[in-house]
Enzyme design. Structure first.
Site, short mmCIF file in Angstrom:
data_model
loop_
_atom_site.label_atom_id
_atom_site.label_comp_id
_atom_site.label_asym_id
_atom_site.label_seq_id
_atom_site.Cartn_x
_atom_site.Cartn_y
_atom_site.Cartn_z
N LYS A 225 -6.44 4.64 2.66
CA LYS A 225 -5.67 4.56 1.41
C LYS A 225 -6.28 5.53 0.40
O LYS A 225 -7.51 5.62 0.29
CB LYS A 225 -5.72 3.12 0.89
CG LYS A 225 -4.89 2.88 -0.37
CD LYS A 225 -5.02 1.42 -0.83
CE LYS A 225 -4.15 1.10 -2.02
NZ LYS A 225 -4.31 -0.31 -2.46
N SER B 26 0.04 -2.79 -2.88
CA SER B 26 0.01 -1.37 -3.19
C SER B 26 -0.37 -0.50 -1.99
O SER B 26 -0.14 0.71 -2.03
CB SER B 26 -0.97 -1.12 -4.33
OG SER B 26 -2.28 -1.48 -3.93
N SER C 89 -2.67 -6.68 -2.05
CA SER C 89 -2.24 -5.34 -1.59
C SER C 89 -2.58 -4.98 -0.16
O SER C 89 -2.13 -3.93 0.31
CB SER C 89 -2.81 -4.27 -2.50
OG SER C 89 -2.05 -4.20 -3.65
N1 GLN Z 1 0.76 -6.40 -6.66
C1 GLN Z 1 -0.41 -6.74 -7.41
C2 GLN Z 1 -0.49 -5.89 -8.64
O1 GLN Z 1 0.43 -5.20 -8.87
C3 GLN Z 1 -1.63 -6.57 -6.55
C4 GLN Z 1 -2.00 -5.18 -6.36
C5 GLN Z 1 -3.23 -5.04 -5.53
O2 GLN Z 1 -3.65 -5.94 -4.82
N2 GLN Z 1 -3.86 -3.89 -5.68
O3 GLN Z 1 -1.42 -5.91 -9.35
#
Ligand code: GLN
Length: 490
Positions: A79, A154, A178
């Site tokens: 990532k 994400s 994420s």
């Molecule tokens: N969807 C969550 C957010 O927008 C978690 C994102 C993540 O785990 N990086 O913060």
């Protein structure tokens, strides 16, 4: 060679037994990426020079007949929130569009030392803020199962790359879900280990007390193999734990007879799609058949998890993201007359809408006069959420829930409604607030052919039990999951 069903073990064995050189394997993956990624968008940057160098090194080892490291020749994706020396690292943000990191993240360094070949850096929501990958500063990612749908976020690029057979395994970060949520949406396995289990050194920070590093793979065994090579104390990360790393693989395949599995009622309420519920309930039945005792439990503060998360995460993000000012990293807006104007213009043009929204929310929550009402209160509720888990784990060995309330939604479906988007993580954020490990494993397929994931939480540092339970679910549900690429038969 069909790359779709290739597992970590199979890739390594192919190189070890000289059925294929590591270099030829890399070639095959780049050909596939070039043919198929334009329609998916999983990668932001390919690092061919680095990949071929590593492959050549492994081929030379194999030629000499030397022992090969545990991930020898396994093509993986990272990532783009992890720093990679000499290779662009953007965190999915325009503000870092030209940023070349001066060092490798600890996980990158450890995986390469274990023989993995890094194919490239995967697309993600900007600074890991999002649940659909639509907040990428570059382009969205399409779900390999249905290109009109999101892959989750994400870490959408990392999940999609594995699901589409464009990497054997990958690495993501999980601040509120994420890794697990995109794993569920893409039909792969995703593990968020215990806080402190894997070093965050070189992970571009979103919310430091919630950020976790973990693997994606096609199988539970693959994520166990990846975790084995990533886990352990790192002097560069003061929050990494000095806890011995067990042999995870030994636990994969062990029976689960007699384990107590908690099923929390709060995770099966309003908003849970009936198809998801049915698939998760089937997985729970399979655990009972395998000899587990199913215990109804309660995690009573669950309803406060989303608001608590969005106060803590945005507060920490507002502080972490102050460093992108056009001076130290990345892009700088040109032609500003004064320093303050340069800061403003750089941040205005370099950061996307969701990131700005969160910086504003977090700055507000931390400001004098509001700190007690929001941040301090959120920290107190966070302690209650952690206590919920402590109490539950005094009576059960693991907890099983859905990973997400729905299957993958359509691109554009929630982009105008940030609150609806935030609810995609309703079942995952609790584990980040408490720090307990969690995994998502495919457990079914919707009528429209979309993957469904089941989540398993464990006690602190009890990844062995999480993996053990996950492996039983994976094999019991293999007949009803519909991966793009056929999994090897259990
Ligand atoms: N969807 C969550 C957010 O927008 C978690 C994102 C993540 O785990 N990086 O913060």
């Amino acid at each position: 060679m069909n790359l779709d069903p290739l597992t970590v073990d199979a890739a390594r064995t192919a190189v070890l037994e000289k059925q294929m050189t590591a270099s030829a394997l890399v070639d095959a993956f780049y050909q596939k990426i070039e043919a198929e990624d334009p329609a998916i968008g999983a990668y932001l940057t390919l690092c061919k020079e680095r990949a071929y160098l590593q492959a050549a090194y492994l081929d030379a080892l194999a030629d000499k007949g030397d022992a090969l490291p545990p991930l020898a020749g396994v093509p993986i994706a990272i990532k783009d929130v992890f720093t990679t020396e000499h290779v662009r690292t953007t965190a999915g943000s325009r503000i870092l569009a030209n940023f070349i990191a001066p060092y490798d993240a600890t996980v990158v360094q450890r995986l390469e030392a274990a023989g993995a070949v890094i194919l490239g850096k995967t697309n993600c929501d900007e600074f890991a803020m999002g649940s659909s990958n639509e907040n990428s500063g570059f382009h969205p990612v399409h779900n390999p199962h249905d290109h009109a749908r999101v892959p989750g976020g994400s870490s959408g690029g990392s999940a999609a790359a594995v699901a589409a057979g464009m990497a054997v395994a990958s690495i993501g970060s999980d601040t509120g879900g994420s890794i697990r949520q995109p794993a569920a949406f893409c039909g792969v396995v995703g593990l968020k280990p215990t806080y402190g289990r894997v070093s965050r050194y070189g992970l571009i920070a979103f919310a430091s007390s919630l950020d976790h590093v973990g693997p994606f793979g096609k199988t539970v065994k693959d994520v166990a193999l990846m975790l084995q090579c990533m886990a352990g104390r790192d002097p560069q990360d003061a929050t990494s734990a000095d806890v011995p790393v067990p042999n995870y693989l030994e636990h994969v395949g062990q029976p689960v007879t007699g384990l107590k599995i908690g099923v929390p009622k709060e995770y099966f309420g309003e908003g849970l799609e009936s198809e998801v519920r049915a698939a998760v309930e089937d997985a729970i039945k399979e655990l009972a058949t395998a000899g587990c005792e199913i215990v109804p439990i309660s995690l009573p503060h669950t309803e406060y998890a989303i608001p608590t998360y969005y106060v803590v995460a945005t507060a920490e993000a507002s502080s972490n993201l102050a460093r992108y000012d056009g001076v130290r990293y990345g892009v700088r807006a040109s032609e500003s007359k004064a320093l303050s104007a340069m800061y403003r213009r750089t941040r205005d043009s370099g950061l996307g809408t969701e990131v700005k929204r969160r910086i504003m929310l977090g700055t507000y929550a931390l400001s004098a006069g509001y700190y007690d009402a929001y941040y301090l209160k959120a920290q107190r509720v966070r302690a209650l959420l952690a206590r919920d888990f402590d109490q539950a784990f005094s009576i059960v060995d693991a907890i099983v829930t859905p990973t997400t309330p729905t299957v993958a939604f359509k691109l554009g479906e929630k982009t105008d409604d940030p609150l609806a988007m935030y609810l995609a993580d309703i079942y995952t954020v609790t584990a980040n607030l408490a720090g307990v490990p969690g995994i998502s494993v495919p457990c079914g397929t919707s009528r429209e052919g979309l993957p469904i994931g089941v989540q398993i939480f464990g006690k602190y540092f009890d990844e062995p039990t999480v993996l053990r339970v996950a492996h039983v679910v994976e094999h019991a549900m293999a007949a009803v999951v519909n991966p793009i690429s056929a999994l090897p038969k259990p």
